[in-house]
Scaffold this motif. Structure first.
Motif, PDB file in Angstrom:
ATOM      1  N   ALA A 102      35.451  45.644  25.431  1.00 56.94           N
ATOM      2  CA  ALA A 102      34.641  44.862  26.365  1.00 56.94           C
ATOM      3  C   ALA A 102      33.975  45.828  27.339  1.00 56.94           C
ATOM      4  O   ALA A 102      34.572  46.823  27.754  1.00 56.94           O
ATOM      5  CB  ALA A 102      35.522  43.878  27.123  1.00 56.94           C
ATOM      6  N   LEU A 103      32.745  45.531  27.687  1.00 61.66           N
ATOM      7  CA  LEU A 103      32.018  46.343  28.662  1.00 61.66           C
ATOM      8  C   LEU A 103      31.861  45.543  29.944  1.00 61.66           C
ATOM      9  O   LEU A 103      31.321  44.430  29.927  1.00 61.66           O
ATOM     10  CB  LEU A 103      30.638  46.717  28.112  1.00 61.66           C
ATOM     11  N   LEU A 104      32.348  46.087  31.040  1.00 60.36           N
ATOM     12  CA  LEU A 104      32.090  45.530  32.358  1.00 60.36           C
ATOM     13  C   LEU A 104      31.101  46.458  33.030  1.00 60.36           C
ATOM     14  O   LEU A 104      31.437  47.601  33.359  1.00 60.36           O
ATOM     15  CB  LEU A 104      33.389  45.422  33.159  1.00 60.36           C
ATOM     16  N   HIS A 105      29.872  45.973  33.233  1.00 60.74           N
ATOM     17  CA  HIS A 105      28.736  46.828  33.573  1.00 60.74           C
ATOM     18  C   HIS A 105      28.108  46.362  34.880  1.00 60.74           C
ATOM     19  O   HIS A 105      27.502  45.296  34.944  1.00 60.74           O
ATOM     20  CB  HIS A 105      27.723  46.754  32.409  1.00 60.74           C
ATOM     21  N   PHE A 106      28.264  47.169  35.933  1.00 63.52           N
ATOM     22  CA  PHE A 106      27.605  46.917  37.219  1.00 63.52           C
ATOM     23  C   PHE A 106      26.380  47.821  37.308  1.00 63.52           C
ATOM     24  O   PHE A 106      26.504  49.047  37.223  1.00 63.52           O
ATOM     25  CB  PHE A 106      28.556  47.205  38.380  1.00 63.52           C
ATOM     26  N   CYS A 121      39.021  47.093  28.041  1.00 63.62           N
ATOM     27  CA  CYS A 121      37.757  47.030  28.792  1.00 63.62           C
ATOM     28  C   CYS A 121      37.368  48.395  29.345  1.00 63.62           C
ATOM     29  O   CYS A 121      38.209  49.105  29.926  1.00 63.62           O
ATOM     30  CB  CYS A 121      37.902  46.023  29.936  1.00 63.62           C
ATOM     31  N   PHE A 122      36.108  48.738  29.178  1.00 57.31           N
ATOM     32  CA  PHE A 122      35.541  49.946  29.782  1.00 57.31           C
ATOM     33  C   PHE A 122      34.643  49.520  30.941  1.00 57.31           C
ATOM     34  O   PHE A 122      33.747  48.699  30.765  1.00 57.31           O
ATOM     35  CB  PHE A 122      34.728  50.737  28.757  1.00 57.31           C
ATOM     36  N   LEU A 123      34.886  50.075  32.112  1.00 61.60           N
ATOM     37  CA  LEU A 123      34.106  49.770  33.311  1.00 61.60           C
ATOM     38  C   LEU A 123      33.092  50.877  33.541  1.00 61.60           C
ATOM     39  O   LEU A 123      33.458  52.053  33.675  1.00 61.60           O
ATOM     40  CB  LEU A 123      35.029  49.641  34.518  1.00 61.60           C
ATOM     41  N   THR A 124      31.813  50.511  33.567  1.00 62.77           N
ATOM     42  CA  THR A 124      30.772  51.474  33.882  1.00 62.77           C
ATOM     43  C   THR A 124      30.019  50.998  35.115  1.00 62.77           C
ATOM     44  O   THR A 124      29.567  49.850  35.180  1.00 62.77           O
ATOM     45  CB  THR A 124      29.816  51.700  32.687  1.00 62.77           C
ATOM     46  N   PHE A 125      29.925  51.870  36.118  1.00 65.69           N
ATOM     47  CA  PHE A 125      29.339  51.501  37.404  1.00 65.69           C
ATOM     48  C   PHE A 125      28.179  52.440  37.728  1.00 65.69           C
ATOM     49  O   PHE A 125      28.375  53.622  38.008  1.00 65.69           O
ATOM     50  CB  PHE A 125      30.404  51.574  38.515  1.00 65.69           C
ATOM     51  N   ASP A 126      26.977  51.889  37.662  1.00 63.55           N
ATOM     52  CA  ASP A 126      25.777  52.612  38.090  1.00 63.55           C
ATOM     53  C   ASP A 126      25.631  52.391  39.585  1.00 63.55           C
ATOM     54  O   ASP A 126      25.568  51.252  40.053  1.00 63.55           O
ATOM     55  CB  ASP A 126      24.559  52.072  37.334  1.00 63.55           C
ATOM     56  N   ILE A 127      25.539  53.467  40.344  1.00 68.03           N
ATOM     57  CA  ILE A 127      25.505  53.352  41.797  1.00 68.03           C
ATOM     58  C   ILE A 127      24.274  52.592  42.282  1.00 68.03           C
ATOM     59  O   ILE A 127      24.272  52.069  43.404  1.00 68.03           O
ATOM     60  CB  ILE A 127      25.595  54.754  42.464  1.00 68.03           C
ATOM     61  N   ASP A 128      23.229  52.440  41.442  1.00 71.98           N
ATOM     62  CA  ASP A 128      22.070  51.657  41.889  1.00 71.98           C
ATOM     63  C   ASP A 128      22.326  50.153  41.839  1.00 71.98           C
ATOM     64  O   ASP A 128      21.448  49.365  42.211  1.00 71.98           O
ATOM     65  CB  ASP A 128      20.787  52.055  41.152  1.00 71.98           C
ATOM     66  N   PHE A 129      23.525  49.745  41.403  1.00 68.12           N
ATOM     67  CA  PHE A 129      23.954  48.359  41.609  1.00 68.12           C
ATOM     68  C   PHE A 129      23.921  48.017  43.101  1.00 68.12           C
ATOM     69  O   PHE A 129      23.616  46.896  43.500  1.00 68.12           O
ATOM     70  CB  PHE A 129      25.381  48.189  41.063  1.00 68.12           C
ATOM     71  N   VAL A 130      24.232  49.004  43.908  1.00 68.79           N
ATOM     72  CA  VAL A 130      24.264  48.844  45.363  1.00 68.79           C
ATOM     73  C   VAL A 130      22.850  48.987  45.910  1.00 68.79           C
ATOM     74  O   VAL A 130      22.051  49.793  45.424  1.00 68.79           O
ATOM     75  CB  VAL A 130      25.207  49.887  45.985  1.00 68.79           C
ATOM     76  N   ASP A 131      22.519  48.193  46.918  1.00 66.22           N
ATOM     77  CA  ASP A 131      21.194  48.259  47.535  1.00 66.22           C
ATOM     78  C   ASP A 131      20.927  49.663  48.076  1.00 66.22           C
ATOM     79  O   ASP A 131      21.831  50.310  48.616  1.00 66.22           O
ATOM     80  CB  ASP A 131      21.115  47.237  48.669  1.00 66.22           C
ATOM     81  N   HIS A 179      32.771  39.686  24.654  1.00 68.18           N
ATOM     82  CA  HIS A 179      33.683  39.828  25.786  1.00 68.18           C
ATOM     83  C   HIS A 179      33.127  40.765  26.853  1.00 68.18           C
ATOM     84  O   HIS A 179      33.881  41.287  27.678  1.00 68.18           O
ATOM     85  CB  HIS A 179      35.043  40.340  25.302  1.00 68.18           C
ATOM     86  N   SER A 180      31.805  40.968  26.834  1.00 72.96           N
ATOM     87  CA  SER A 180      31.183  41.909  27.770  1.00 72.96           C
ATOM     88  C   SER A 180      30.337  41.191  28.811  1.00 72.96           C
ATOM     89  O   SER A 180      29.782  40.120  28.543  1.00 72.96           O
ATOM     90  CB  SER A 180      30.318  42.908  26.992  1.00 72.96           C
ATOM     91  N   VAL A 181      30.241  41.806  29.992  1.00 67.01           N
ATOM     92  CA  VAL A 181      29.496  41.218  31.102  1.00 67.01           C
ATOM     93  C   VAL A 181      28.673  42.304  31.793  1.00 67.01           C
ATOM     94  O   VAL A 181      29.191  43.385  32.103  1.00 67.01           O
ATOM     95  CB  VAL A 181      30.428  40.578  32.156  1.00 67.01           C
ATOM     96  N   GLN A 182      27.408  42.003  32.019  1.00 66.55           N
ATOM     97  CA  GLN A 182      26.522  42.873  32.789  1.00 66.55           C
ATOM     98  C   GLN A 182      26.157  42.144  34.080  1.00 66.55           C
ATOM     99  O   GLN A 182      25.711  40.995  34.045  1.00 66.55           O
ATOM    100  CB  GLN A 182      25.260  43.194  31.990  1.00 66.55           C
TER     101      GLN A 182
END
Length: 315
Positions: A143-147, A234-244, A181-184
């Motif tokens: 599963a990919l949890l993608h922010f 689940c693999f969590l990937t967080f792109d910092i540009d998710f944040v304003d 099972h993935s969420v963006q």
């Protein structure tokens, strides 16, 4: 007598690699016997606008010296509960994405072979494809949890298949992630293709853009993500540009209308019950940072993930 070692040659290890450790942790050469390993993937050749995220891992490590080991909210001391360290940076090949992918995949595979959790500091978002290749070989499609503020599901960018805008299209094609099972989460901003977000659904993914997050509210978002991912590795990937960019200006493709630093920390913390098998934090670009606020937020997000691992082990 201690052997005198020469500095690493810049012909094999770029000069921006291996300049410090996260939270001043022990530098480790192997993942054997460890719960987690932090490593850097300082590659930004796949960036489509601002380059410079190759310096992200070093910037995150530098400011992480501010971090302390106790998470008051989760009531854990990460280093009391976990064994881990910083392995330094993978020896990427600047300008060449496929040799870089090979180096990252091999490095992550070594961490996973020791049953340690890989925590990778980027670098642009293209690096996640190489990580997922290693993760899927051990765990199967995850599963990919993608922010992020971008879906990164493009088929091509500038006519190229491998770019920081394409990693999850390639990952789907290669069978590395389980779309059901993935969420963006958090996509926003103007688009060339008005149907880009609908494309996620066509590929089997669940994409929740930023404006929908505001409409449904954070509790409903968290419940939706947890229910969709369930117990799937689940693999969590967080792109910092998710944040304003008001909170995280140091990134390559900023998009306004994003989330606060507090919301980002709370969202990661709220995912503590998921079955995580890996994490990366990408797209920190220190040249556009101010007062190291982007790098410091990134370091804190890594700390929250470590706290989740600590909480699981403690429990």
């Amino acid at each position: 007598m201690t052997e005198n070692k020469q500095p690493a040659s810049a012909l094999s290890s770029p000069r921006f690699c291996n300049m410090g450790t996260f939270m001043r942790m022990q530098k480790v050469d192997s993942a054997e016997g460890l719960d987690f390993v932090i490593a850097g993937a300082p590659f930004d050749t796949a960036s489509s606008f601002r380059s410079g995220s190759r310096f992200g891992p070093n910037a995150i490590r530098n400011i992480s010296a501010m971090m302390k080991p106790n998470n008051v909210i989760m009531q854990v001391n990460i280093m009391d509960s976990l064994k881990g360290g910083d392995m330094g940076d993978f020896n990427v090949t600047p300008g060449y994405i496929h040799p870089t992918y090979a180096a990252i995949e091999a490095g992550v595979a070594e961490i996973l072979k020791a049953d340690a959790c890989p925590i990778i500091l980027g670098g642009d978002h293209s690096i996640t494809l190489a990580e997922l290749r290693a993760v899927a070989k051990k765990h199967g499609p995850v599963a990919l949890l993608h922010f992020d503020s971008h879906s990164d599901l493009c088929d091509e960018v500038f006519g190229e298949k491998y770019n920081h805008g394409t990693p999850f299209r390639r990952a789907l094609e290669e069978g590395l992630i389980d779309p059901a099972h993935s969420v963006q989460i958090g996509m926003r901003g103007s688009l060339y293709d008005p149907n880009e977000h609908k494309m996620a659904a066509e590929l089997g993914m669940k994409l929740i853009p930023a404006h929908k997050v505001r409409e449904m509210g954070m509790p409903a978002l968290i419940q939706t993500a947890l229910e969709r991912i369930g117990d799937t590795p689940c693999f969590l990937t967080f792109d910092i540009d998710f944040v304003d960019p008001a909170y995280a200006p140091g990134t390559g493709t900023p998009e306004v209308g994003g989330f606060t630093s507090l919301e980002a920390l709370e969202l990661v913390r709220s995912m503590k019950d998921l079955n995580f098998v890996g994490f990366d934090l990408v797209e920190v670009l220190p040249a556009y940072d101010h007062g190291e606020i982007t790098s410091y937020l990134a370091a804190n997000l890594v700390f929250e993930y470590l706290s989740i691992l600590a909480l699981k082990k403690k429990g």
